[in-house]
Scaffold this active site. Structure first.
Site, PDB file in Angstrom:
ATOM      1  CB  CYS A 150      -0.596  -0.015   1.484  1.00  0.00           C
ATOM      2  SG  CYS A 150      -1.798   1.832   1.237  1.00  0.00           S
TER       3      CYS A 150
ATOM      4  CB  CYS B 264      -1.620   3.770   8.114  1.00  0.00           C
ATOM      5  SG  CYS B 264      -2.883   4.456   6.510  1.00  0.00           S
TER       6      CYS B 264
ATOM      7  CB  CYS C 166      -1.125  -0.722   8.377  1.00  0.00           C
ATOM      8  SG  CYS C 166      -2.051  -1.662   7.429  1.00  0.00           S
TER       9      CYS C 166
ATOM     10  CB  CYS D 143     -15.852  -6.969   6.625  1.00  0.00           C
ATOM     11  SG  CYS D 143     -17.279  -7.211   7.447  1.00  0.00           S
TER      12      CYS D 143
ATOM     13  CB  CYS E  92     -18.690  -4.700   4.866  1.00  0.00           C
ATOM     14  SG  CYS E  92     -17.322  -3.343   5.813  1.00  0.00           S
TER      15      CYS E  92
ATOM     16  CB  CYS F   6     -18.968  -0.458   9.068  1.00  0.00           C
ATOM     17  SG  CYS F   6     -16.869  -1.013  10.074  1.00  0.00           S
TER      18      CYS F   6
ATOM     19  NE  ARG G 120     -18.230  -5.331  13.156  1.00  0.00           N
ATOM     20  CZ  ARG G 120     -17.878  -4.688  12.160  1.00  0.00           C
ATOM     21  NH1 ARG G 120     -17.416  -4.047  11.655  1.00  0.00           N
ATOM     22  NH2 ARG G 120     -19.330  -4.663  12.069  1.00  0.00           N
TER      23      ARG G 120
HETATM   24  N1  SAM Z   1      -6.819   0.641   3.059  1.00  0.00           N
HETATM   25  C1  SAM Z   1      -8.023   0.422   3.891  1.00  0.00           C
HETATM   26  C2  SAM Z   1      -7.801   1.489   4.780  1.00  0.00           C
HETATM   27  O1  SAM Z   1      -7.031   2.266   5.289  1.00  0.00           O
HETATM   28  O2  SAM Z   1      -9.336   1.841   5.291  1.00  0.00           O
HETATM   29  C3  SAM Z   1      -9.037  -0.530   4.805  1.00  0.00           C
HETATM   30  C4  SAM Z   1      -7.382  -1.813   5.143  1.00  0.00           C
HETATM   31  S1  SAM Z   1      -7.287  -0.876   6.910  1.00  0.00           S
HETATM   32  C5  SAM Z   1      -6.183  -2.693   7.020  1.00  0.00           C
HETATM   33  C6  SAM Z   1      -8.680  -1.254   8.143  1.00  0.00           C
HETATM   34  C7  SAM Z   1      -8.227  -0.802   9.877  1.00  0.00           C
HETATM   35  O3  SAM Z   1      -7.643  -1.777   9.800  1.00  0.00           O
HETATM   36  C8  SAM Z   1      -7.958   0.755   9.574  1.00  0.00           C
HETATM   37  O4  SAM Z   1      -8.666   1.419  10.117  1.00  0.00           O
HETATM   38  C9  SAM Z   1      -7.071   0.461  11.585  1.00  0.00           C
HETATM   39  O5  SAM Z   1      -8.999   1.295  12.114  1.00  0.00           O
HETATM   40  C10 SAM Z   1      -7.488  -1.572  11.657  1.00  0.00           C
HETATM   41  N2  SAM Z   1      -6.045  -1.689  11.695  1.00  0.00           N
HETATM   42  C11 SAM Z   1      -5.031  -2.075  10.507  1.00  0.00           C
HETATM   43  N3  SAM Z   1      -3.716  -2.452  11.280  1.00  0.00           N
HETATM   44  C12 SAM Z   1      -4.600  -2.327  12.458  1.00  0.00           C
HETATM   45  C13 SAM Z   1      -3.030  -3.268  13.562  1.00  0.00           C
HETATM   46  N4  SAM Z   1      -1.859  -3.389  13.112  1.00  0.00           N
HETATM   47  N5  SAM Z   1      -3.761  -3.197  14.892  1.00  0.00           N
HETATM   48  C14 SAM Z   1      -4.715  -2.858  14.920  1.00  0.00           C
HETATM   49  N6  SAM Z   1      -5.823  -2.701  13.685  1.00  0.00           N
HETATM   50  C15 SAM Z   1      -5.218  -2.065  12.936  1.00  0.00           C
HETATM   51 FE1  SF4 Z   2      -2.610   1.040   3.496  1.00  0.00          FE
HETATM   52 FE2  SF4 Z   2      -2.554   0.155   5.717  1.00  0.00          FE
HETATM   53 FE3  SF4 Z   2      -3.612   2.550   5.444  1.00  0.00          FE
HETATM   54 FE4  SF4 Z   2      -5.310   0.920   4.516  1.00  0.00          FE
HETATM   55  S1  SF4 Z   2      -4.421   1.063   6.590  1.00  0.00           S
HETATM   56  S2  SF4 Z   2      -4.492   2.662   3.584  1.00  0.00           S
HETATM   57  S3  SF4 Z   2      -3.953  -0.831   3.934  1.00  0.00           S
HETATM   58  S4  SF4 Z   2      -1.378   1.652   5.185  1.00  0.00           S
END
Ligand code: SAM
Ligand code: SF4
Ligand code: DTB
Length: 338
Positions: free
Chosen positions: A47, A51, A54, A91, A124, A184, A256
């Site tokens: 990606c 973030c 992530c 989802c 979802c 959501c 959730r």
């Molecule tokens: N890329 C899309 C986005 O950013 O909306 C969808 C996937 S993203 C992985 C969805 C959510 O997963 C994030 O907004 C975050 O709240 C949660 N998430 C991601 N990594 C995480 C982690 N290591 N621990 C807990 N929650 C996590």
């Molecule tokens: Fe990309 Fe992870 Fe951020 Fe979603 S949460 S936009 S997958 S870096």
């Protein structure tokens, strides 16, 4: 609800808080049911976004390997398996900044959604940024809910993500809601935020109109190689407090209990259900990280006398406040407590 009220509610003695949230929960959710949602990462890793929590960001060296978008048949196989295991919501997540109409990847996702929408489960997706046109097409294809988290307070957000803004998140949510999809939307605890940040996030969520249909509360699962990979695990009492305040602030939303359950005891999870959680991610994997085993979750629900919620694939976005007030006493619309 405003910040001052949320602050007052949050800082009550623990038992007073969960007594209050339990009362709100019982008023709006009369059956002892928990929604089971299965996640599938249809496009993993690589990606462009940064973030800090992530493992799927291409900016960090993590255990996640980038993969191509999954094919329709493969996704259908997983969706059928999820349904057979008792999931009522499927989802699908993609590690993208967003999607654009007219691209091949968007067309492929729309085809996947159309297939999954035939299965009678709630559908979802979480694909990153959407414009109004993309939102309209996804709704038409059969998406019932769009997941797009705000993750933390507007003030803390730039400390966690720099490649898009908090306002970008809000505008995608607006597009999804305008297209008639339920939203959501929730966040993560454990990003180095203060309690004040958590409550400011909740203030934003509780002022959405319509309200979010569901609010995922994730506890950070620290991912090796990410900037937040060494953060400490969230304390279970503060997680339960946050669930309780969310239940009080957004009474008709499904709350959730999301990522991070592998780190929670059965007792802590039971307390979270008591305080107002009524949905979980179910299945051995989240997107890339671990989740409790499905048979352990079923055993826990059985132990607590909770059962799996029925799907509501025709679900509409909850009504805006002014419309809700005019609705008939026995309004049957999902999310409408009138
Ligand atoms: N890329 C899309 C986005 O950013 O909306 C969808 C996937 S993203 C992985 C969805 C959510 O997963 C994030 O907004 C975050 O709240 C949660 N998430 C991601 N990594 C995480 C982690 N290591 N621990 C807990 N929650 C996590
Ligand atoms: Fe990309 Fe992870 Fe951020 Fe979603 S949460 S936009 S997958 S870096
Ligand atoms: C949400 O709030 N949590 C889910 C879902 N929405 C997409 C994702 C949790 C991801 C946990 C880390 C991982 O599996 O990579």
């Amino acid at each position: 609800m405003n910040y001052t009220d949320l602050h007052r509610i949050y800082h009550q003695p623990f038992f007073d808080l969960i007594k209050q949230s339990r009362a709100v929960h019982e008023e709006h959710w009369t059956s002892n049911e928990v929604q089971l949602c299965t996640l599938l990462s249809i496009k993993t890793g690589g990606c462009s976004e940064d973030c800090g929590y992530c493992a799927q960001s291409a900016r960090y060296t993590t255990d996640v390997k980038a993969e191509k978008l999954m094919g329709r048949e493969q996704v259908m196989e997983r969706a059928l398996a999820a349904r057979a295991n008792g999931s009522t919501r499927f989802c699908m997540g993609a590690a993208w900044k967003g999607v654009r109409v007219g691209t091949q990847k968007f067309d492929q996702v729309v085809d996947i959604v159309k297939d999954v929408a035939t299965l009678g489960m709630e559908v979802c997706v979480t694909l990153g940024e959407l414009g109004s046109e993309e939102a309209r097409i996804l709704k038409e294809a059969g998406v019932t809910a769009y997941n797009h988290n705000i993750d933390t307070s507007p003030e803390h957000y730039p400390n966690i993500v720099t490649t898009h803004t908090f306002d970008d998140r809000l505008s995608t949510i607006r597009h999804a809601q305008d297209a008639g999809m339920s939203v959501c939307c929730g966040g993560i605890l454990g990003l180095g935020e203060t309690i004040e940040d958590r409550l400011k996030m909740l203030e934003v969520l509780s002022n959405f109109n319509p309200h979010p249909e569901s609010v995922p509360i994730n506890a950070l699962m620290p991912q090796k190689g990410t900037p937040l990979g060494e953060n400490v695990q969230v304390d279970s009492f503060s997680l339960v407090r946050m669930i309780a305040v969310t239940r009080i602030a957004i009474p008709r939303a499904k709350v959730r209990l999301s990522a991070g359950r592998t780190n929670l005891s059965r007792e802590a999870q039971a307390l979270a259900f008591f305080a107002g959680a009524n949905s979980i991610f179910y299945g051995d994997k989240l997107l890339t990280a671990a989740n409790p085993r499905a048979n352990e979750d079923l055993a826990l629900l059985r132990e607590l006398g909770l059962s799996a919620q029925q799907p509501n694939p025709s679900m509409e976005a909850p009504l805006a406040d002014e419309v809700r007030e005019l609705a008939p006493a026995s309004c049957a619309l999902a999310g409408c407590g009138a």
